[in-house]
Design a protein around this motif. Structure first.
Motif, PDB file in Angstrom:
ATOM      1  N   ASP A 194       0.672  -0.984  -0.035  1.00  0.00           N
ATOM      2  CA  ASP A 194       0.028   0.025   0.029  1.00  0.00           C
ATOM      3  C   ASP A 194       1.047   1.341  -0.028  1.00  0.00           C
ATOM      4  O   ASP A 194       2.066   1.179   0.407  1.00  0.00           O
TER       5      ASP A 194
ATOM      6  N   GLU B 110       0.877   3.579   2.015  1.00  0.00           N
ATOM      7  CA  GLU B 110       1.252   3.900   3.333  1.00  0.00           C
ATOM      8  C   GLU B 110       2.348   3.162   3.732  1.00  0.00           C
ATOM      9  O   GLU B 110       3.208   3.736   4.454  1.00  0.00           O
ATOM     10  N   GLU B 111       2.381   1.839   3.441  1.00  0.00           N
ATOM     11  CA  GLU B 111       3.510   1.322   3.695  1.00  0.00           C
ATOM     12  C   GLU B 111       4.553   1.536   3.002  1.00  0.00           C
ATOM     13  O   GLU B 111       5.765   1.582   3.569  1.00  0.00           O
TER      14      GLU B 111
ATOM     15  N   GLU C 215       5.613   4.343   2.122  1.00  0.00           N
ATOM     16  CA  GLU C 215       5.976   5.839   2.733  1.00  0.00           C
ATOM     17  C   GLU C 215       6.500   5.587   3.938  1.00  0.00           C
ATOM     18  O   GLU C 215       7.375   6.211   4.386  1.00  0.00           O
ATOM     19  N   ALA C 216       5.934   4.671   4.941  1.00  0.00           N
ATOM     20  CA  ALA C 216       6.289   4.337   6.148  1.00  0.00           C
ATOM     21  C   ALA C 216       7.904   3.593   6.227  1.00  0.00           C
ATOM     22  O   ALA C 216       8.777   3.884   6.868  1.00  0.00           O
TER      23      ALA C 216
ATOM     24  N   ARG D  87       1.275  -3.615  12.832  1.00  0.00           N
ATOM     25  CA  ARG D  87       0.589  -2.934  11.754  1.00  0.00           C
ATOM     26  C   ARG D  87       0.341  -3.726  10.761  1.00  0.00           C
ATOM     27  O   ARG D  87      -0.571  -3.602   9.830  1.00  0.00           O
TER      28      ARG D  87
END
Length: 231
Positions: free
Chosen positions: A106, A108-109, A111-112, A185
């Motif tokens: 994803d 978000e993953e 970017e993390a 997470r």
């Protein structure tokens, strides 16, 4: 150039319903195609059938064999022998061991992960600067105390080693906590559950007596070999 198509090397699982369909069609198709089907509709049929054979059956049923099927007693529907109908409920090349499908990450993953990488680089640079700075500070302090050069070197090296060990321990602890937070997470991808709340004002007063929450669960059936089975 070769006329062999990529699908010609594929096999299809010979499911019971597909076997019954081909057996009922064997007496209607031309002799050459009937002889080919006879190899896969015997009393002890194989587990798979080539994709090219099913394609030949479908092509005949939808072209030259259309009138033959309709004039059969009882009449047969040519569209019942299309590739979509023949492949329903089967598995492509079940004898092959394909790799496990890995779904893309994803945003978000991603970017993390980039943020964690930047933090790791920053932590390493800070540790390196701390080691160099502490060694130089001890060297400068020993010089002000007018120590001999060999003692200043030994004291500066000792201070730099102590700071380096401390920075390494702190970095390992930080990496361990970061990996634990990532594992917490992580969510399973094979099953997604959405919970939707009914809007009584939109549905109408006649639906107000029904339950307010509706849970929709979607899942994908995956075979042991990582293949998606046709429904």
């Amino acid at each position: 150039m070769s006329d062999v198509k990529p699908t010609d090397n594929l096999n299809i699982s010979l499911e019971p319903h597909l076997l019954d369909t081909l057996r009922g069609l064997q007496a209607v198709v031309p002799h050459d195609l009937a002889d080919t089907l006879g190899q896969y509709t015997a009393s002890a049929p194989p587990l798979t059938i080539p994709y090219s054979v099913l394609r030949s059956v479908s092509r005949w049923a939808l072209t030259t064999g259309r009138e033959t099927l309709r004039s059969h007693s009882p009449p047969l529907d040519p569209h019942a022998y299309s590739m979509v109908a023949l492949l329903a409920g089967t598995t492509t090349s079940p004898e092959r061991n394909f790799g496990t499908y890995v779904s893309p990450q994803d945003p978000e993953e991603i970017e993390a992960a980039k943020s964690a990488e930047r933090k790791s680089i920053t932590a390493l640079l800070n540790g390196l600067l701390s080691v160099l700075g502490s060694g130089y500070a001890v060297w400068w302090a020993a010089d002000k105390l007018r120590w001999k050069n060999e003692w200043r070197v030994l004291l500066a090296l000792f201070a730099a080693i102590v700071v380096a060990v401390a920075e390494a321990v702190l970095y390992l602890v930080w990496q361990s906590r970061l990996s634990q937070s990532r594992s917490k997470r992580t969510k399973p991808r094979h099953k997604i559950t959405h919970q939707l709340k009914r809007d009584d004002d939109f549905i109408g007063p006649e639906a107000s007596s029904k339950e307010e929450l509706a849970t929709i669960t979607t899942s994908v059936e995956v075979t042991d070999a990582g293949l998606r089975r046709r429904q």
